[in-house]
Design a protein around this motif. Sequence first.
Motif, PDB file in Angstrom:
ATOM      1  N   PRO A  24     -22.563  74.607   0.253  1.00 20.56           N
ATOM      2  CA  PRO A  24     -23.712  74.514  -0.282  1.00 20.56           C
ATOM      3  C   PRO A  24     -24.266  72.855   0.888  1.00 20.56           C
ATOM      4  N   HIS A  25     -22.942  71.781   1.361  1.00 22.53           N
ATOM      5  CA  HIS A  25     -23.196  70.594   1.808  1.00 22.53           C
ATOM      6  C   HIS A  25     -23.020  70.470   3.231  1.00 22.53           C
ATOM      7  N   VAL A  26     -23.155  71.185   3.648  1.00 20.37           N
ATOM      8  CA  VAL A  26     -23.138  71.714   5.590  1.00 20.37           C
ATOM      9  C   VAL A  26     -24.576  71.093   5.812  1.00 20.37           C
ATOM     10  N   PRO A  27     -24.736  69.855   6.429  1.00 17.73           N
ATOM     11  CA  PRO A  27     -26.193  69.194   6.690  1.00 17.73           C
ATOM     12  C   PRO A  27     -26.246  69.897   8.022  1.00 17.73           C
ATOM     13  N   LEU A  28     -27.993  70.101   7.777  1.00 21.02           N
ATOM     14  CA  LEU A  28     -28.620  71.044   8.718  1.00 21.02           C
ATOM     15  C   LEU A  28     -30.190  70.853   9.090  1.00 21.02           C
ATOM     16  N   SER A  29     -30.979  69.822   8.371  1.00 18.73           N
ATOM     17  CA  SER A  29     -31.515  69.678   9.457  1.00 18.73           C
ATOM     18  C   SER A  29     -31.696  67.984  10.008  1.00 18.73           C
ATOM     19  N   HIS A  30     -32.629  67.631  10.990  1.00 15.58           N
ATOM     20  CA  HIS A  30     -32.140  66.302  10.559  1.00 15.58           C
ATOM     21  C   HIS A  30     -31.947  64.958  10.461  1.00 15.58           C
ATOM     22  N   ALA A  31     -32.874  65.003   9.280  1.00 17.80           N
ATOM     23  CA  ALA A  31     -32.934  63.899   8.250  1.00 17.80           C
ATOM     24  C   ALA A  31     -30.948  63.999   7.605  1.00 17.80           C
ATOM     25  N   GLU A  32     -30.505  65.443   6.965  1.00 15.32           N
ATOM     26  CA  GLU A  32     -29.295  65.841   6.361  1.00 15.32           C
ATOM     27  C   GLU A  32     -28.514  64.876   7.547  1.00 15.32           C
ATOM     28  N   ILE A  33     -28.682  65.615   8.500  1.00 15.13           N
ATOM     29  CA  ILE A  33     -27.065  65.921   9.696  1.00 15.13           C
ATOM     30  C   ILE A  33     -27.409  63.319   9.336  1.00 15.13           C
ATOM     31  N   VAL A  34     -28.625  62.875   9.434  1.00  9.87           N
ATOM     32  CA  VAL A  34     -28.263  60.882   9.440  1.00  9.87           C
ATOM     33  C   VAL A  34     -27.950  60.921   8.600  1.00  9.87           C
ATOM     34  N   ASP A  35     -28.017  60.696   7.481  1.00 11.02           N
ATOM     35  CA  ASP A  35     -27.767  60.617   6.322  1.00 11.02           C
ATOM     36  C   ASP A  35     -26.120  60.482   5.934  1.00 11.02           C
ATOM     37  N   ASP A  36     -26.044  62.659   6.394  1.00  9.93           N
ATOM     38  CA  ASP A  36     -24.324  62.604   6.573  1.00  9.93           C
ATOM     39  C   ASP A  36     -23.447  61.337   7.461  1.00  9.93           C
ATOM     40  N   VAL A  37     -23.827  61.794   8.605  1.00  4.27           N
ATOM     41  CA  VAL A  37     -23.108  59.974   9.531  1.00  4.27           C
ATOM     42  C   VAL A  37     -23.361  59.170   8.762  1.00  4.27           C
ATOM     43  N   ALA A  38     -24.302  58.276   8.316  1.00  4.00           N
ATOM     44  CA  ALA A  38     -24.642  57.702   7.457  1.00  4.00           C
ATOM     45  C   ALA A  38     -23.625  56.873   6.776  1.00  4.00           C
ATOM     46  N   ALA A  75     -30.178  53.590  14.682  1.00  6.87           N
ATOM     47  CA  ALA A  75     -30.509  52.822  13.469  1.00  6.87           C
ATOM     48  C   ALA A  75     -29.880  52.254  12.485  1.00  6.87           C
ATOM     49  N   LEU A  76     -28.860  53.124  12.057  1.00  9.96           N
ATOM     50  CA  LEU A  76     -28.535  52.999  11.508  1.00  9.96           C
ATOM     51  C   LEU A  76     -27.173  51.268  11.309  1.00  9.96           C
ATOM     52  N   PRO A  77     -26.920  51.026  10.254  1.00  8.68           N
ATOM     53  CA  PRO A  77     -25.482  49.861  10.190  1.00  8.68           C
ATOM     54  C   PRO A  77     -24.358  51.129  10.503  1.00  8.68           C
ATOM     55  N   GLY A  78     -23.974  50.379  11.374  1.00 10.81           N
ATOM     56  CA  GLY A  78     -22.966  50.475  12.033  1.00 10.81           C
ATOM     57  C   GLY A  78     -23.346  51.662  12.717  1.00 10.81           C
ATOM     58  N   GLY A  79     -24.683  52.220  13.647  1.00 12.52           N
ATOM     59  CA  GLY A  79     -24.986  52.898  14.231  1.00 12.52           C
ATOM     60  C   GLY A  79     -24.508  52.711  15.901  1.00 12.52           C
TER      61      GLY A  79
END
Length: 284
Positions: A24-38, A75-79
């Motif tokens: 259930p934790h696999v990031p799939l959408s654009h927003a989910e991937i970006v949030d996980d990476v952040a 665009a993320l902090p540290g990104g």
Amino acid sequence: MRSGDPLILNLACTGVIPTRAMNPHVPLSHAEIVDDVARCLELGVQMVHLHARDPEGVQTGDPEAYARLIESIRALPGGREAILCVTTSGRKDASFASRARVLDLDGDAKPDMASLTLSSLNFVQSASINAPDTIRQLAAHMQARGILPELEVFDLGMANFGRVLSREGLIPRAPYVNLLLGNIAGAQADPLSLGALLANLPDGSVTALAGIGRSQLTANTLGLLLTDGVRIGLEDNLWMDSGRSEAASNVGLIKRMLRLAAELERPLESPARLRQRLGLRAAG
């Protein structure tokens, strides 16, 4: 033993195969991937290995999807300091033309690195097709575009082919290499197999150790002891435990690795120093 040596953390957060039904934790959408990476960047991850998914959650080679991911992560902090790598995987499409499209991104969407798997190989239920000519074409195109290859090595033959490409001038003399252990048709996560791979890589290679499935913790621990870094994330392993009773998350996997790294005295490499070490341009 590598106690005291700075550690590389390479996050492989999504991959081609994992689905929400699997974890259930696999990031799939654009927003989910970006949030996980952040959240993982906040923990100190310096490199991110990216697979984009389409609106149905299926792996895509559409360069626009990668452009949006790269721009959003930068665009993320540290990104902006993080090293961003895009896949040129042969698991869905083996053709050079399709796989190379993502290498032509420009400006703020241009990736720092791109994956380069050094041979065809079988997984449990599928294959990754990488013909020698296609590998050479991808390597040459990366070189022309100023994109550093992220070599993916699953067995001894791939390590040897890396030496061939190095002699041919298609990859750096001291390349970055992910060693992926535990695949059903590749080298396993044990010291003997790892030693053979390390001994046959191009001299001076910068190495990170990954493990497939149940092998991830073993391989990553060997990486803490013997290599420059680890590749870690839900692309390679969906579970926190070998009994497969607890679904993993990228954040949970990174936090566990940080605890082990602290015990083994492996401080994190700074993104700026890693860029310098790999010959990448400074973030700016």
